[in-house]
Design a protein around this motif. Structure first.
Motif, PDB file in Angstrom:
ATOM      1  N   ASN A 161      -6.621  -6.396  -2.373  1.00  0.00           N
ATOM      2  CA  ASN A 161      -6.902  -4.912  -0.984  1.00  0.00           C
ATOM      3  C   ASN A 161      -5.992  -4.983  -0.353  1.00  0.00           C
ATOM      4  N   VAL A 162      -6.116  -3.769  -0.111  1.00  0.00           N
ATOM      5  CA  VAL A 162      -5.290  -3.794   1.132  1.00  0.00           C
ATOM      6  C   VAL A 162      -6.788  -3.298   2.839  1.00  0.00           C
ATOM      7  N   ALA A 210      -8.749  10.700  -1.602  1.00  0.00           N
ATOM      8  CA  ALA A 210      -9.375  11.175   0.073  1.00  0.00           C
ATOM      9  C   ALA A 210      -9.393  10.472   0.282  1.00  0.00           C
ATOM     10  N   GLY A 211     -10.460   9.169   0.103  1.00  0.00           N
ATOM     11  CA  GLY A 211     -10.776   8.177   1.144  1.00  0.00           C
ATOM     12  C   GLY A 211     -10.422   7.503   1.293  1.00  0.00           C
ATOM     13  N   VAL A 212      -9.091   7.081   0.282  1.00  0.00           N
ATOM     14  CA  VAL A 212      -8.418   5.972   1.164  1.00  0.00           C
ATOM     15  C   VAL A 212      -7.551   6.361   2.108  1.00  0.00           C
ATOM     16  N   VAL A 213      -6.850   8.471   2.174  1.00  0.00           N
ATOM     17  CA  VAL A 213      -5.705   8.696   3.788  1.00  0.00           C
ATOM     18  C   VAL A 213      -6.591   8.802   4.544  1.00  0.00           C
ATOM     19  N   VAL A 261      -1.007  -0.125  -3.739  1.00  0.00           N
ATOM     20  CA  VAL A 261      -0.590  -1.385  -2.577  1.00  0.00           C
ATOM     21  C   VAL A 261       0.199  -1.755  -1.718  1.00  0.00           C
ATOM     22  N   GLU A 262       1.691  -1.807  -2.427  1.00  0.00           N
ATOM     23  CA  GLU A 262       2.624  -1.647  -1.613  1.00  0.00           C
ATOM     24  C   GLU A 262       2.623  -0.694  -0.707  1.00  0.00           C
ATOM     25  N   TRP A 263       2.573   0.727  -1.282  1.00  0.00           N
ATOM     26  CA  TRP A 263       3.265   1.953   0.210  1.00  0.00           C
ATOM     27  C   TRP A 263       1.887   2.465   0.684  1.00  0.00           C
ATOM     28  N   THR A 264       0.897   1.952   0.795  1.00  0.00           N
ATOM     29  CA  THR A 264       0.004   1.681   1.458  1.00  0.00           C
ATOM     30  C   THR A 264      -0.211   0.690   2.654  1.00  0.00           C
ATOM     31  N   ARG A 265       0.211  -0.765   2.540  1.00  0.00           N
ATOM     32  CA  ARG A 265       0.707  -2.106   3.273  1.00  0.00           C
ATOM     33  C   ARG A 265       1.784  -1.615   4.100  1.00  0.00           C
ATOM     34  N   GLN A 266       2.667  -0.792   3.720  1.00  0.00           N
ATOM     35  CA  GLN A 266       3.884  -0.268   4.085  1.00  0.00           C
ATOM     36  C   GLN A 266       3.177   0.757   5.297  1.00  0.00           C
ATOM     37  N   THR A 272      -3.003  -6.314  12.471  1.00  0.00           N
ATOM     38  CA  THR A 272      -2.647  -7.341  11.344  1.00  0.00           C
ATOM     39  C   THR A 272      -2.730  -6.162  10.112  1.00  0.00           C
ATOM     40  N   VAL A 273      -2.309  -5.983   9.436  1.00  0.00           N
ATOM     41  CA  VAL A 273      -1.842  -5.640   8.193  1.00  0.00           C
ATOM     42  C   VAL A 273      -1.903  -7.082   6.642  1.00  0.00           C
TER      43      VAL A 273
END
Lengths: 458, 458
Positions: free
Chosen positions: B259-260, B294-297, B66-71, B80-81
């Protein structure tokens, strides 16, 4: 014409087609079920890769693959299984190559693979400065005064913007195929080629290089894409660095080898031939799993499955396992020559030499009328993953038939993105092939051979 | 109408379309070039898999993801994020499971994976005879007198005759999802399920199992397809053999997760939303590379690429990284609930949760008019590997939006044959994903989001 008569005429025209399509779709379904439930292609590939291993032309393993495939086809109940003699080149790598970037900061070992057909270096190796070029045109521009006494480093990547890596390969492979021969004309002492792959990785990819008869033969090697980047960076920092190269490869006299042929005689038009094949030989690193173990076992599976489902082809059908695709094409040329001499009318030939990946396209080289006829078959393939028939295609081993007899060519073109991850490297091993993907290839190949054997190309 | 007037009218109708298609194809080409030359999806997947690792809901790694994808999204210059809070289940495996087939000939260790949400065994483990069944109907037929006091072994394979393994999965997964719950009703003490894969291999595949509130919760595990064959053979020889099972898993109280969400505000119709997403959580074995790293990135790449090529979407576009798809769907449900509360009109949602394989199809769930409109876009995708738009499709996380708002759903459906080789196992690791295949997925997803943001669904 009144309406009723028109309707009857229309039905007479259309119904036989609908009926045929239905019979065909049932026959292809039978083939599909037999392969997916009791297929042997994967088991055969396991043996070819893990028990025989890589099998460059003229090697003991190549001889083993001839004998083993002959024996396998002998168990299938075909009408004939035989060997077709052909003399092949015998190139041997010898002891492992050595490569070093020699800089002021120190010397760095680099993994190499000699290019196929390359001569070796002298016993003491070759030590020379390096000049980096992008292409043959740049080589020509630089000319003898910049090239003489140096090792030429061909470093043009495969274009990542080509969707199909096979197109990117075609756009880059002249460096590997002709680089040494062209560089020698300007006095180069050796050639280093960036490996043919879209990836950044650590595998050197081999592949054939060709010398013209009247050019001095100089040693040629491939280095991995990662090492190519490293060498390029080092050269930018230190243009007069040197490269040390020691190759132990040599070309020995030609030896006797064979194409392996299995045949079911046609029941109605035995004088028309439809063939399906791949090539038995591979490079001498890895296991030749995708290139072209896959094509070999799929091609054997086609005839085996015809017998299993009790299909009697109207035309004569052959599985042809070609020898020496990688460094000479002697098998493909010999097969076409003998076919002409015997006046065997080859109406169509299908080759699988693009890996054992998931089905996607068939590439077809045919006269317009034949192309139109085949287009009508396309829908039969969609349930099994072939979504497109594309114009153009075939395979190196069957191309000579097209030249001599205008044979219709079909190339099995599965999903292409990963082929050059493995191509001509130690990574081309059995575990890289997925069972279902391999089998689905055999299904679509068998379906096309069935349709060609049933309906011909007229 | 005279000919000239007709021609003018025809041009007025057709030209704007031709112009739009040309603009679109150029925009999509820009997206393609940016991703293939300077894409970050692969590098991001490397980090998510190799630096964070697997990330089951409620785990420290899930929090890290969560923290990494937010960053990461914070660096993209989006409007917005933000994080959307959601309570998620916290299921933990505990010490490694133990499984043994206990026969007269001796005891054989079997690799197990507890099914997600399963209860553990008692401290001393569970030892009981085994009864093999093919399906829930057979279970019902056997009834309490045959089931009580036993471990039920569900051993129906995925059907190898389904061309698409996702269809075969749907046809077999009831054993995993409901097997334990149904078996408990007849007094079973535990459940063993044959892994959900078309392969014969040695990986136990986990996945969620569900208990109804008023059913006794019994422990449930998966064994590999090879071990399933072995157990079945042993049972045929010795029907009263026993199985020993020791599971240490348990369900802990819900924990807070997120959710991010990253957003680019629409320039013309900001009140219409188009979203693209995958799910952040994975199972707790392997690395969740294909499912669903895969879907995330890829989903993050879509918005990053829009900024990179300077595309300003007319409608509001969001990347939504859902939490808890695997064992609860809390993230997907929460997202749809909040969207309704805020009256955010979600016109379309695309999910990538079928692996990072080579593009092939898009599955579309839409009203007929929208479907027709989207069909006209299909040719724009062919150069990048999407050959078909198929009716039906979406993704578990976005389905709640379709139920609440009739949102058009698009499922990214790449080449499906290898997905279940890795799904929910320790083999689902970064090295199984090919860089170009992953990137081509991002290209096609970005192309579809671009078209939806530009033209909407009206």
């Amino acid at each position: 014409m009144n309406k009723e008569l028109f309707l009857v005429a229309w039905l007479c025209l259309v119904l036989p087609n609908i009926y045929a399509q239905n019979v065909d779709s049932l026959q292809i379904r039978k083939i599909y079920e037999e392969i997916m439930l009791r297929g042997k292609a994967y088991q055969h590939l396991d043996f070819l890769c893990n028990k025989i291993g890589n099998r460059i032309s003229g090697s003991p393993q190549a001889a083993a693959s001839v004998e083993w495939t002959r024996q396998i086809m002998d168990t299938m109940g075909l009408d004939t299984v035989y060997l077709q003699a052909v003399m092949v080149p015998r190139w041997v790598r010898g002891d492992k190559e050595i490569g070093k970037i020699m800089t002021k900061m120190g010397n760095f070992e680099v993994r190499l693979t000699a290019l196929g057909s390359s001569v070796g270096t002298e016993e003491k190796g070759l030590l020379a400065p390096v000049i980096e070029v992008k292409d043959l045109a740049e080589l020509k521009k630089l000319g003898e005064k910049n090239i003489k006494g140096k090792i030429v480093f061909f470093n043009r990547p495969m274009n990542p913007l080509e969707f199909d890596p096979f197109d990117a390969y075609v756009g880059a492979v002249d460096q590997r195929g002709s680089g040494a021969n062209e560089a020698a004309k300007y006095g180069a002492l050796g050639v280093i080629v960036r490996s043919m792959t879209s990836n950044q990785d650590n595998f050197p990819h081999t592949g054939n290089t060709r010398y013209e008869a009247d050019t001095k033969k100089i040693p040629a090697v491939a280095i991995s894409t990662n090492d190519a980047e490293k060498l390029s960076t080092n050269l930018a920092q230190e243009p007069d660095l040197k490269f040390y190269l020691k190759l132990n490869c040599q070309m020995l006299p030609d030896v006797l080898s064979y194409n392996v042929i299995g045949e079911i005689r046609g029941s109605e038009k035995p004088e028309e031939y439809v063939i399906v094949g791949g090539h038995l030989d591979s490079w001498d690193i890895g296991q030749g799993a995708h290139d072209d173990g896959a094509g070999v076992v799929q091609s054997m599976e086609v005839l085996r499955i015809f017998k299993r489902v009790g299909y009697k082809p109207k035309r004569t059908v052959r599985t042809v396992l070609f020898m020496n695709e990688e460094n000479g094409l002697r098998g493909g040329n010999e097969y076409a020559k003998v076919a002409s001499e015997k006046k065997e009318k080859h109406i169509a030939a299908l080759e699988s030499d693009s890996g054992g990946f998931s089905p996607r396209d068939l590439g077809i080289t045919a006269d317009e009328k034949v192309w139109q006829k085949m287009q009508a078959w396309r829908a039969l393939f969609e349930p099994y993953g072939i979504l497109r028939f594309l114009k153009g295609g075939g395979g190196a081993d069957i191309r000579p038939l097209n030249r001599t007899q205008n044979t219709t060519l079909v190339g099995y073109q599965p999903e292409p993105q990963r082929y050059f991850n493995y191509h001509h490297t130690e990574a081309d091993t059995f575990d890289k092939v997925d069972k279902r993907e391999l089998e689905l290839g055999a299904v679509n190949m068998a379906a096309m051979i069935y349709l060609l054997a049933e309906y011909g190309t007229e």
